[in-house]
Scaffold this active site. Structure first.
Site, PDB file in Angstrom:
ATOM      1  N   GLU A 165     -75.440 100.494  -1.257  1.00  0.00           N
ATOM      2  CA  GLU A 165     -76.916 100.760  -1.762  1.00  0.00           C
ATOM      3  C   GLU A 165     -77.260 100.147  -3.114  1.00  0.00           C
ATOM      4  O   GLU A 165     -76.309 100.147  -4.037  1.00  0.00           O
ATOM      5  CB  GLU A 165     -76.807 102.251  -2.021  1.00  0.00           C
ATOM      6  CG  GLU A 165     -76.801 103.128  -0.507  1.00  0.00           C
ATOM      7  CD  GLU A 165     -76.447 104.843  -1.092  1.00  0.00           C
ATOM      8  OE1 GLU A 165     -77.435 105.456  -1.739  1.00  0.00           O
ATOM      9  OE2 GLU A 165     -75.143 105.071  -0.842  1.00  0.00           O
ATOM     10  N   GLU A 272     -53.624  91.479  -7.929  1.00  0.00           N
ATOM     11  CA  GLU A 272     -52.867  92.247  -6.907  1.00  0.00           C
ATOM     12  C   GLU A 272     -53.018  91.085  -5.654  1.00  0.00           C
ATOM     13  O   GLU A 272     -53.966  90.403  -5.438  1.00  0.00           O
ATOM     14  CB  GLU A 272     -53.864  93.341  -6.339  1.00  0.00           C
ATOM     15  CG  GLU A 272     -53.673  94.336  -7.306  1.00  0.00           C
ATOM     16  CD  GLU A 272     -54.343  95.887  -6.836  1.00  0.00           C
ATOM     17  OE1 GLU A 272     -54.855  95.718  -5.628  1.00  0.00           O
ATOM     18  OE2 GLU A 272     -55.105  96.533  -7.392  1.00  0.00           O
TER      19      GLU A 272
HETATM   20  C1  LIG Z   1     -52.781  97.661  -0.966  1.00  0.00           C
HETATM   21  C2  LIG Z   1     -53.370  98.440  -1.507  1.00  0.00           C
HETATM   22  O1  LIG Z   1     -53.347  99.932  -1.465  1.00  0.00           O
HETATM   23  N1  LIG Z   1     -54.182  97.914  -2.469  1.00  0.00           N
HETATM   24  C3  LIG Z   1     -54.976  98.954  -3.383  1.00  0.00           C
HETATM   25  C4  LIG Z   1     -54.451  98.516  -4.876  1.00  0.00           C
HETATM   26  O2  LIG Z   1     -55.210  98.836  -5.991  1.00  0.00           O
HETATM   27  C5  LIG Z   1     -56.633  98.611  -5.603  1.00  0.00           C
HETATM   28  C6  LIG Z   1     -57.313  98.929  -6.832  1.00  0.00           C
HETATM   29  O3  LIG Z   1     -57.013  98.247  -7.835  1.00  0.00           O
HETATM   30  C7  LIG Z   1     -57.225  98.803  -4.333  1.00  0.00           C
HETATM   31  O4  LIG Z   1     -58.445  98.499  -4.113  1.00  0.00           O
HETATM   32  C8  LIG Z   1     -56.374  98.440  -3.450  1.00  0.00           C
HETATM   33  O5  LIG Z   1     -56.751  98.970  -1.848  1.00  0.00           O
END
Ligand SMILES: CC(=O)N[C@H]1CO[C@H](CO)[C@@H](O)[C@@H]1O
Ligand SMILES: *[C@@H]1O[C@H](CO)[C@@H](O)[C@H](O)[C@H]1NC(C)=O
Length: 337
Positions: A165, A272
């Site tokens: 949104e 990540e």
């Molecule tokens: C694989 C997983 O669970 N990743 C999570 C890690 O944290 C981020 C937030 O920083 C999430 O968006 C991810 O889903």
């Protein structure tokens, strides 16, 4: 830098067999930083603030030491804003939760590694999307004031889920919240630290250039902004499957972000990433890290998702000594440690 200190150390040792090098000196990584996320303190988010040992736990510093010995030098420590600032976003910080968090942070930084403070809140506080930049600025000012003298702390601002949104307004809000965090951190007198900024739509590298382009407008008087992006290699990029799309998907998914960083003169970090313990993912992960390393003037490093004491048999667990990725993927990451 690390290469030359390695050479100096070897020279000082006189002979190659004379003295074992310390793990830090051994790092020949192409990256400034390589490490992992450390989960636990953000767990059990449906019960806030929740109880230590029941809803949540802090990372185990002895396991962090094991990973430091393997060559990791950055740890992104997850926590919940509602556990730190319990009465409201601008409220004073809970002394007991802060103490436990600080113990982990100080352990990491005393070991010479970097600790990233990550409020794992998805742009929400008590379930509601954050809209007040001034409240968020105060939160960060309160947090940064506690760590202002520790230059191995890194502040990790905010990540937003996809919000369908009012997409355009929302994107401006993400920019403004990030700028408020930067302003709060610097106003706290924390001037030596890096700040990792995050974007919208899970801060994905693969969609960064199209969704988060406005983030290039962020400013920092200390000029220490690093754009933190995330990248998983399963079909929807969510990191919920151990199957990678293809053996080349890693390099493919980061390429537009690399171009964005270069075009805008910015630095980035992959905050990540993960892939399942299987040959296709190992090749895809290696391909991605090779691509980042080839552009290490803009990519400062990467952090695996995730280590932590409560992952059990989670597909990506990097927790020593039995985590699925610790036993099955660490060897693949070794060239970057
Ligand atoms: C694989 C997983 O669970 N990743 C999570 C890690 O944290 C981020 C937030 O920083 C999430 O968006 C991810 O889903
Ligand atoms: C902090 O950690 C200790 C164990 O080291 C635990 O007893 C305590 O409940 C924790 N407190 C919080 C608020 O997490």
């Amino acid at each position: 830098m690390r290469f030359s200190s390695l050479i100096l150390l070897a020279a000082a040792a006189g002979s190659a067999v004379a003295a074992p090098l310390k793990s830090h000196a051994k790092r020949a990584s192409p990256f400034q930083w390589f490490g992992t996320n450390e989960s636990g303190a953000e767990f059990g988010e449906t019960v806030l603030p929740g109880v230590w040992g029941t809803q949540y736990i802090f990372p185990d510093t002895s396991k962090i030491q094991t990973l430091i010995d393997k060559g990791m030098n950055i740890f992104r420590v997850q926590f919940k804003m509602e556990r730190l600032a319990q009465s409201s976003m601008t409220g004073s910080l809970d002394a007991a939760y802060l103490k436990n968090l600080t113990t982990v942070v100080n352990y990491i930084t005393n070991a010479g590694a970097y600790a990233v403070l990550d409020p794992h809140n998805y742009g929400r506080y008590n379930g509601a999307i954050m809209t007040s930049t001034s409240d968020f600025q105060t939160f960060w000012q309160n947090v940064a004031s506690k760590f202002a003298s520790n230059n191995h702390v890194i502040f990790d601002t905010i990540l937003r889920e996809e919000d369908n949104e009012y997409h355009d307004m929302d994107q401006t809000l993400v920019l403004n919240l990030n700028q408020a965090a930067i302003n709060g951190i610097r106003a706290a007198g924390a001037t030596s630290q890096y700040i990792f900024v995050e974007g919208n739509s899970w801060t994905g590298a693969w969609t960064w250039a199209s969704i988060n382009d406005n983030m290039k407008a962020l400013t920092d008087p200390q000029n220490k902004i690093v754009y933190q992006m995330h990248q998983y290699l399963d079909s929807d990029g969510s990191g919920t499957s151990a199957t990678c799309v293809s053996s080349t998907i890693g390099a493919e998914r980061v390429s537009s972000a690399t171009a964005w960083l270069k075009a805008n003169g910015k630095k980035g970090i992959l905050g990540e990433f993960a892939g399942g313990v299987n040959d296709q993912c190992k090749t895809a992960v290696t391909g991605m890290l090779k691509a980042l390393a080839a552009d290490s003037e803009v990519w400062l490093g990467a952090m695996w998702w995730a280590a932590g004491p409560w992952w059990g048999d989670y597909i990506f667990s990097m927790e020593p000594e039995s985590g699925t990725a610790y036993t099955g993927m660490l060897a693949t990451l070794e060239p970057y440690l």
